[in-house]
Design a protein around this motif. Structure first.
Motif, PDB file in Angstrom:
ATOM      1  N   UNK A 172      29.463  36.622  42.686  1.00  0.00           N
ATOM      2  CA  UNK A 172      30.485  36.190  43.630  1.00  0.00           C
ATOM      3  C   UNK A 172      31.844  36.011  42.954  1.00  0.00           C
ATOM      4  N   UNK A 173      31.869  35.246  41.861  1.00  0.00           N
ATOM      5  CA  UNK A 173      33.164  34.915  41.257  1.00  0.00           C
ATOM      6  C   UNK A 173      33.855  36.161  40.704  1.00  0.00           C
ATOM      7  N   UNK A 174      33.075  37.137  40.213  1.00  0.00           N
ATOM      8  CA  UNK A 174      33.679  38.358  39.683  1.00  0.00           C
ATOM      9  C   UNK A 174      34.244  39.227  40.804  1.00  0.00           C
ATOM     10  N   UNK A 175      33.490  39.326  41.914  1.00  0.00           N
ATOM     11  CA  UNK A 175      33.950  40.137  43.044  1.00  0.00           C
ATOM     12  C   UNK A 175      35.209  39.528  43.661  1.00  0.00           C
ATOM     13  N   UNK A 176      35.187  38.202  43.877  1.00  0.00           N
ATOM     14  CA  UNK A 176      36.345  37.533  44.489  1.00  0.00           C
ATOM     15  C   UNK A 176      37.566  37.634  43.576  1.00  0.00           C
ATOM     16  N   UNK A 177      37.334  37.447  42.272  1.00  0.00           N
ATOM     17  CA  UNK A 177      38.445  37.547  41.322  1.00  0.00           C
ATOM     18  C   UNK A 177      39.028  38.961  41.308  1.00  0.00           C
ATOM     19  N   UNK A 219      43.246  40.392  43.219  1.00  0.00           N
ATOM     20  CA  UNK A 219      44.421  41.000  42.594  1.00  0.00           C
ATOM     21  C   UNK A 219      45.220  41.806  43.623  1.00  0.00           C
ATOM     22  N   UNK A 220      46.507  41.981  43.389  1.00  0.00           N
ATOM     23  CA  UNK A 220      47.353  42.729  44.338  1.00  0.00           C
ATOM     24  C   UNK A 220      46.834  44.154  44.553  1.00  0.00           C
ATOM     25  N   UNK A 221      46.780  44.559  45.811  1.00  0.00           N
ATOM     26  CA  UNK A 221      46.422  45.911  46.251  1.00  0.00           C
ATOM     27  C   UNK A 221      44.972  46.309  45.911  1.00  0.00           C
ATOM     28  N   UNK A 222      44.150  45.356  45.485  1.00  0.00           N
ATOM     29  CA  UNK A 222      42.761  45.695  45.125  1.00  0.00           C
ATOM     30  C   UNK A 222      41.985  46.185  46.342  1.00  0.00           C
ATOM     31  N   UNK A 223      42.171  45.513  47.495  1.00  0.00           N
ATOM     32  CA  UNK A 223      41.447  45.930  48.701  1.00  0.00           C
ATOM     33  C   UNK A 223      41.873  47.329  49.134  1.00  0.00           C
TER      34      UNK A 223
END
Length: 590
Positions: A316-321, A325-329
């Protein structure tokens, strides 16, 4: 003494064997530990029966000396494929190939496929088994040849893991679908803790690399049970079936039932920590993963499953982190999640004991304690376990063990012994109860003092642990100089005899030289009268608890006590085995 034939005469004989197809193929079954069914057969080769070259060792050694190894290797493949089809054997064919033959510059791709086409056998049913009889020097050529085989549908197996020149490097670079553990590490596995640790380590690596393990050299029921308990999926050896030109189509293996491991608590394996969590596929997008984590805020990690097998873990914490970040999605939201997963999560068999599991977790990266571990059965995904639940279960075990342990030996006391017997009776498990008692211990305690008496009792407790199989046997301390072993080992009688011999050797150091010469000493008896007593010895009374023979732990205890009294009626170290049948009782003194 017969002299070996000359090399020149062997050259002509070997050429005739190859050109005239005088090789004989034998087949040895490889069985599944899940259901005992035959998974496939390994093809083995023998030369003419009356020849020096009948032995495969002589055959291949001679071919190597004469520079004919490549020709012999191909002739063996041809003979095995033809015989496999002629016998109409089911399952996979494990086809032995010498790696150096594949790594030669003049290697001809497609030759083995042509043999299969002529015989009418699909390459998808064939496993190329690399038999390492000499060092592999050109890994690039070998890797290229094996990739060629894979492209045609073949699977790859690495033989004799742990013995060869570079088997671990081959495993790492070639990524075979199967690895075979060398028989040295399998034979005597039930009695060798170091070998068991090696085999567990191999199985753990295999689980994390998606490799299936085959245990070679199974020669006893005890070794078969240990291998199955470790979680290895396939077995091969003389105990399973001998190599034969006309091998069996069915086997009658005595596979252990699931979850039979003795325990103080029924929930002593990783399987009892199992919790169900949502699973995802490697192809699911990062955006989908974010939605799942949002929907289940209590979940710390998601297992990634491909065809029922775990291939990674998303934290969870790695995916959310990452997506914070900007423009990651925008850039990565539609890409497969496999790029974000941990490809080496901790994966354990459901039958792994809590003690083993805690050692794996603490020895590995700390992330496993926080994010949990994946639980499987024979390679198939079952669920997840958490570090929190593991620590809680271990703590409960330790508290319970300390509460009921004997303070002198730290072995489980009366309550755990009774509970263990009840579990075995309730689950209708066959077991053997051995009641162990020191003879003439009170006089020894009076003459030498309680400190020496305690030393003898501790020594006996250590001996009992050393002769019992920690995987399947239960050792308890009833109290004083009385002990109990609940054997699930099939070789319990030999273990008891070994105990008597070892005790006789070790106990000598606890007596004074003059008492050893006199074979005893004088002490007051229970009536206060001076009497000569022999040196302390050991008596073992044994009962076999067949199905429905005993209903409660009280009945087992009473029968074992009776057997112990009969053992003590004989002077010196003794083993008494009571064998009860339906209407009568047969007694034997060993």
């Amino acid at each position: 003494m017969n002299e070996s034939p000359s090399l020149e005469s062997l050259r002509h004989e070997l050429e005739d064997i190859i050109s005239q197809n005088q090789l004989t193929a034998l087949f040895q079954p490889i069985a599944s530990t899940r259901d005992g069914e035959i998974f496939g057969y390994e093809g083995l080769i023998r030369g003419p029966s009356s020849s020096f070259l009948h032995s495969p060792i002589n055959l291949f050694r001679t071919a190597e000396e004469l520079g004919c190894l490549h020709a012999l290797d191909f002739a063996c493949r041809r003979a095995v494929i033809k015989a496999f089809v002629r016998e109409e054997l089911a399952g996979r064919l494990f086809l032995n190939v010498i790696p150096s033959c594949l790594a030669e510059q003049d290697f001809k791709p497609g030759a083995t496929l042509a043999l299969l086409n002529d015989a009418g056998l699909a390459p998808q049913r064939v496993v190329i088994e690399l038999t390492e009889t000499q060092p592999t020097h050109d890994y690039n050529l070998l890797k290229e040849a094996l990739l060629h085989y894979r492209d045609m549908g073949f699977k790859i197996a690495l033989d004799d893991l742990g013995e060869g020149f570079s088997s671990l490097r081959l495993w790492s670079e070639l990524k075979p679908e199967f690895v075979k553990i060398d028989k040295y590490f399998i034979q005597g596995l039930a009695c060798d803790a170091q070998k068991r640790q090696f085999v567990r380590s191999i199985q753990h690596i295999a689980l994390n690399t998606g490799t299936r393990v085959i245990a070679e050299g199974i020669e006893s029921q005890a070794d078969l049970q240990v291998v199955q308990n470790i979680g290895i999926g396939y077995v091969q050896g003389y105990f399973i079936a001998l190599p034969n030109a006309h091998p069996p189509r069915q086997l009658n293996l005595n596979l252990q039932e699931k979850d039979y491991r003795p325990s103080l608590l029924k929930a002593q394996t990783a399987g009892q920590l199992l919790v169900e969590v949502p699973t995802v596929l490697p192809k699911q997008s990062g955006t989908e993963i974010c939605r799942i984590f949002s929907k289940y805020p209590q979940i710390h990690a998601l297992p990634v499953i491909d065809e029922q097998r775990p291939v990674g873990l998303l934290r969870r914490h790695e995916v959310i982190e990452f997506f914070g970040r900007p423009f990651a999605h925008e850039l990565y939201g539609n890409k497969p999640c496999k790029g974000l997963m941990d490809c080496t999560p901790l994966i354990v068999e459901h039958s792994t004991s809590l003690q083993e599991l805690s050692q794996l977790v603490t020895a590995a990266d700390h992330r496993h304690l926080a994010d949990g571990f994946i639980i499987i059965e024979q390679g198939h995904y079952l669920g997840m376990g958490t570090g929190h639940d593991l620590m809680r279960a271990i703590t409960e075990l330790q508290i319970r063990a300390a509460r009921h342990a004997n303070p002198l030996t730290l072995l489980p006391g009366n309550v755990p012994i009774e509970e263990q017997i009840e579990i075995l009776l309730t689950e209708q498990r066959y077991f053997t109860a051995a009641y162990i008692d020191l003879d003439h211990f009170k006089p020894y305690n009076d003459v030498y003092g309680y400190a020496c008496g305690d030393k003898m009792i501790r020594m006996l407790g250590e001996l009992l642990l050393s002769i019992a199989d920690p995987q399947i046997d239960f050792v308890g301390h009833i109290g004083g100089d009385d002990f109990m072993i609940l054997f699930r080992s099939t070789d319990w009688k030999q273990r008891c005899k070994s105990l008597l011999k070892e005790f006789e050797l070790r106990v000598q150091s606890l007596f004074k030289p003059e008492h050893l010469l006199q074979n005893g000493y004088s002490s007051t008896d229970r009536r206060g009268e001076l009497q000569h007593f022999p040196l302390s010895s050991l008596s073992i009374g044994v009962i076999e608890a067949h199905q429905d023979m005993y209903l409660t732990h009280h009945e087992v205890a009473a029968a074992a006590t009776h057997a112990k009294h009969l053992a003590k009626s004989k002077l010196g170290n003794s083993l008494f085995v009571e064998q009860r049948q339906t209407d009568d009782t047969e007694v034997q003194m060993a």
